[in-house]
Write an enzyme that holds these catalytic residues in place. Structure first.
Site, short mmCIF file in Angstrom:
data_model
loop_
_atom_site.label_atom_id
_atom_site.label_comp_id
_atom_site.label_asym_id
_atom_site.label_seq_id
_atom_site.Cartn_x
_atom_site.Cartn_y
_atom_site.Cartn_z
N THR A 282 6.07 5.44 -1.76
CA THR A 282 5.24 5.38 -2.67
C THR A 282 5.48 5.00 -4.30
O THR A 282 4.82 4.21 -4.92
CB THR A 282 4.39 6.71 -3.04
OG1 THR A 282 3.87 6.91 -1.51
CG2 THR A 282 2.87 6.49 -3.65
N THR B 191 -2.88 4.30 -2.75
CA THR B 191 -2.31 5.17 -3.55
C THR B 191 -0.83 4.86 -4.06
O THR B 191 -0.09 4.09 -3.41
CB THR B 191 -1.92 6.23 -2.71
OG1 THR B 191 -3.04 6.85 -2.02
CG2 THR B 191 -1.00 7.53 -3.26
N LYS C 185 13.74 3.74 -9.30
CA LYS C 185 13.04 2.85 -9.10
C LYS C 185 13.27 1.81 -10.19
O LYS C 185 13.86 2.00 -11.33
CB LYS C 185 11.59 3.39 -9.13
CG LYS C 185 10.76 3.88 -10.35
CD LYS C 185 9.51 4.26 -10.18
CE LYS C 185 8.82 4.67 -11.40
NZ LYS C 185 7.60 4.88 -11.22
N LYS D 40 1.59 5.93 -15.13
CA LYS D 40 0.75 7.21 -15.58
C LYS D 40 1.49 7.91 -16.62
O LYS D 40 2.81 7.90 -16.74
CB LYS D 40 0.35 7.89 -14.23
CG LYS D 40 1.42 8.44 -13.77
CD LYS D 40 0.99 9.19 -12.37
CE LYS D 40 1.93 9.83 -11.43
NZ LYS D 40 2.64 9.00 -10.27
N ASP E 226 4.93 11.99 -16.04
CA ASP E 226 4.11 11.19 -15.82
C ASP E 226 2.76 11.77 -15.22
O ASP E 226 1.63 11.10 -15.28
CB ASP E 226 4.32 9.77 -14.89
CG ASP E 226 4.91 10.04 -13.56
OD1 ASP E 226 5.01 11.37 -13.24
OD2 ASP E 226 5.17 9.24 -12.61
N ARG E 227 2.71 12.82 -14.64
CA ARG E 227 1.49 13.71 -14.34
C ARG E 227 1.08 14.71 -15.14
O ARG E 227 1.95 15.04 -16.10
CB ARG E 227 1.96 14.48 -12.78
CG ARG E 227 2.16 13.49 -11.79
CD ARG E 227 2.46 14.46 -10.52
NE ARG E 227 2.61 13.55 -9.58
CZ ARG E 227 2.51 13.83 -8.14
NH1 ARG E 227 1.97 15.12 -7.97
NH2 ARG E 227 2.65 13.27 -7.12
N SER F 212 10.62 12.53 -9.60
CA SER F 212 9.31 12.66 -10.17
C SER F 212 9.09 14.38 -9.80
O SER F 212 9.59 15.21 -10.43
CB SER F 212 8.49 11.83 -9.56
OG SER F 212 7.05 11.99 -10.30
N HIS F 213 7.91 14.64 -9.05
CA HIS F 213 7.28 15.93 -9.04
C HIS F 213 8.39 16.72 -7.82
O HIS F 213 7.99 17.78 -7.48
CB HIS F 213 5.85 15.77 -8.30
CG HIS F 213 5.67 15.18 -7.26
ND1 HIS F 213 5.73 13.81 -7.01
CD2 HIS F 213 5.54 15.51 -5.98
CE1 HIS F 213 5.61 13.60 -5.66
NE2 HIS F 213 5.44 14.73 -5.12
N ASP G 126 4.95 16.77 -14.87
CA ASP G 126 5.79 17.04 -14.06
C ASP G 126 7.26 16.73 -14.18
O ASP G 126 7.46 16.53 -15.61
CB ASP G 126 5.40 16.22 -12.73
CG ASP G 126 5.37 14.76 -12.97
OD1 ASP G 126 5.44 14.33 -14.21
OD2 ASP G 126 5.81 13.96 -11.97
N GLU H 216 -5.87 10.99 -7.83
CA GLU H 216 -6.23 12.61 -7.77
C GLU H 216 -5.06 13.43 -7.74
O GLU H 216 -5.24 14.49 -7.95
CB GLU H 216 -6.86 12.64 -6.32
CG GLU H 216 -6.15 12.40 -5.11
CD GLU H 216 -4.90 12.81 -4.95
OE1 GLU H 216 -4.70 14.31 -4.94
OE2 GLU H 216 -3.88 12.28 -4.68
N SER H 217 -3.69 12.73 -7.64
CA SER H 217 -2.56 13.78 -7.57
C SER H 217 -2.18 14.04 -9.00
O SER H 217 -0.95 14.26 -9.44
CB SER H 217 -1.73 13.05 -6.83
OG SER H 217 -1.18 11.71 -7.60
N ASP I 83 9.12 14.13 -14.26
CA ASP I 83 9.29 12.89 -15.06
C ASP I 83 8.19 12.38 -16.13
O ASP I 83 8.29 11.43 -16.79
CB ASP I 83 9.69 11.73 -14.22
CG ASP I 83 8.41 11.37 -13.27
OD1 ASP I 83 7.68 12.41 -13.03
OD2 ASP I 83 8.10 10.10 -13.09
#
Ligand code: VG1
Ligand code: CO
Length: 542
Positions: free
Chosen positions: A18, A343, A125, A375, A280-281, A112-113, A276, A363-364, A278
């Site tokens: 993802t 997603t 990435k 994000k 982005d959340r 990330s998370h 989170d 939604e995450s 990195d």
């Protein structure tokens, strides 16, 4: 300069999911693992003479990986690498650097998370020059290359020290070390009314921001406590640690439990937020009021014009398919476009570039706008603060008014983490095989109206994505979605997303799990989740 070419062999499984390639740290640290992937990337993008942005979220192995990538970049003819001080850049900051400095894309090191550390996960990435995650055409080409790779290039010299700001050379390549926070903080000041938010804090407004010992700590400290004048201590767990202090850096009610407990207590501050690994959340929580990410996107869409950067209104909103329809309702009322994508943030890039969407969300707990192509956790928090500074109402009241105007989309995600992979895949395959016969079926008191396997054609470039999740729609204005995670590294993670619309304000106060009980039972009956996974209950409920 002594460039060496090292013989190597393809390594199985270097397929980005993802969001980039994620694996257990120990896998990434195997000789040749990182090198194979990076060389495959370079073989695809041909970086000779180009400028790249480079940085990671600071997790275990970040420093060594940055050193290796710098030496490989120099050996592959890269002209300049703009790297965050100490090798650190949050994901949204990396996107901002790529765009502001107009670099030819960038490499972000993060899982990330996912938890970090020696026993945690690592990831890499590639982001394109527009600043966003590479689209599938590029990630597939990189994966394809990893299956045939036979050598990689690297400089023998050690990479220069990147602890201090300034420029150094490595072979013929310039390594430019930049302040990781500066470009980002400037961008935020161009979007939000910092004066109004400063006044809000000066008037006694209280907040806790949980940086979860991850990359956002320095950004939040500089912006919230520094530029916005919030009292010292507003940012908690502000020091980034290579293993995130042993925690799971995912800002949701389960993993950000201490913050949630505080926000639900009698001494709760006015506003709580978290981000989170990195950065982005985001998680948004008012005093006694958790804001589900799908609702957060809708509230932001309805109120964005209150912030200077969005004063002219929005071109459109986009959400990932499993995200609730709350944002669509706002778009309808505003008379702007609403887009539904698979997603993963990489699907928003074309819409943002083409000016079809201004705000995007998942939604995450991912929300963002056209200011970057990722994000952006802190951005979402600042937009909320700007709205709170203008509306001068508690979060709970803003939510209540929003639902009264648009109706409430009760929403929840149930995660079954690290379950047996064959069992999870069989569950999905059986659901898929049974799709045709579902219409009209009655389950747990609901009636299936329609069911499909979500497929997407990008309206801008025509690219297609298939099998993006099973959607079951019920006559009762409810939906259940099933998909397997593409970011996990062990076993499989099954995600069940449930939602039900409620128009009546007298019914807006209910507990989501209770309001969604019928959809949850229907989903279990249709897929046999408990029986097949052997899990009586989900590991995480958001
Ligand atoms: C998850 C989320 C998805 C998000 C992705 C990357 O993917 O569901 O919405 O874009 O993580 O987020 P999956 O395939 O595991 O469901 V992050 O903050 O880990 O880059
Ligand atoms: Co993230």
């Amino acid at each position: 300069m002594s460039k060496t070419t090292i013989a190597t062999k393809p390594i199985d499984g270097q397929k980005p999911g993802t969001s980039g390639l994620r694996q257990q740290t120990a896998v990434f640290m195997q000789p040749g693992y990182l090198e194979n992937f990076v060389q495959s990337l370079f073989d695809v993008i041909d970086p000779a003479g180009k400028t790249l942005t480079l940085g990671g979220d600071g997790r275990y192995f970040n420093t060594e990986a940055i050193g290796t990538i710098l030496r490989m970049a120099a050996a592959n003819g890269v002209a300049r690498v703009v790297v965050g001080q100490g090798g650190i850049l949050s994901t949204p900051a990396a996107s901002a650097v790529i765009r502001t400095r107009k670099t030819d894309g960038g490499i972000i090191l993060s899982a990330s998370h996912n938890p970090g550390g020696k026993d945690g996960d690592f990831g890499i990435k590639y982001n394109i020059p527009a600043g966003g995650p590479a689209p599938e055409a590029i990630t597939s080409a990189i994966h394809e290359r990893t299956t045939t790779i036979s050598e990689y290039h690297i400089l023998e010299e050690a990479a220069p020290d990147i602890a201090a700001l300034g420029e150094a050379t490595l072979g013929d390549m310039v390594v430019e070390v930049i302040d990781p926070v500066e470009i980002y903080a400037e961008l935020m000041q161009s979007l939000f009314d910092f004066g109004a938010i400063r006044e809000l804090f000066a008037s006694g407004f209280t907040m806790r921001f949980d940086a979860m010992h991850a990359v956002t700590g320095p950004y939040a400290t500089k912006i919230i406590e520094g530029l916005l004048g919030a009292p010292e201590g507003t940012v908690m767990n502000a020091v980034p640690l290579p293993d995130f202090g042993g925690g799971h850096p995912d800002p949701n009610p389960t993993y950000a439990r201490p913050l949630m407990d505080l926000m639900m207590s009698d001494d709760a501050p006015d506003f709580g937020a978290a981000s989170d690994g990195d950065g982005d959340r985001n998680m948004i929580v008012g005093r006694g009021a958790y804001v589900t990410p799908s609702d957060s996107l809708a509230v932001l869409a309805a109120n964005a014009h209150l912030a200077p950067g969005y004063a002219d209104g929005l071109a459109g909103v986009a959400r990932s398919m499993p995200t609730s329809r709350a944002a669509d309702r706002v778009a309808l009322k505003l008379g702007i476009g609403a887009h539904e994508t698979p997603t993963g943030w990489k699907f928003f890039g074309t819409l943002l570039d083409a000016g079809l969407a201004t705000l995007c969300g998942e939604e995450s707990a991912g929300t963002g706008s056209n200011h970057v192509r990722e994000k952006d956790g802190l951005w979402a928090v600042l937009l909320w603060l700007n709205i709170l500074a203008v509306r001068k109402q508690p979060v709970a009241e803003i939510l209540k008014e929003h639902w009264a105007e648009f109706g409430r989309d009760y929403y929840s995600r149930h995660d079954y983490e690290g379950v047996d992979k064959p069992a999870a895949e069989a569950l999905m395959a059986d659901l898929r095989a049974g799709l045709a016969g579902l219409t009209g079926r009655k389950v747990a008191g609901l009636t299936v109206r329609e069911a499909d396997d979500f497929a997407y054609t990008d309206p801008v470039d025509g690219s297609q994505a298939k099998s993006q999740g099973i959607r079951v729609f019920f006559e009762e204005d409810a939906r259940a979605v099933f998909r397997l995670s593409g970011t996990g590294t062990v076993g499989a993670t099954l995600r069940l997303y449930v939602e039900q619309f409620e128009a009546d304000p007298a019914q807006h106060h209910r507990d989501p799990q209770e309001a969604l009980a019928a959809v949850i039972s229907a989903a279990d009956e249709l897929a046999g989740i408990a029986a097949r996974t052997g899990r009586p209950a989900p590991d995480v409920i958001t």
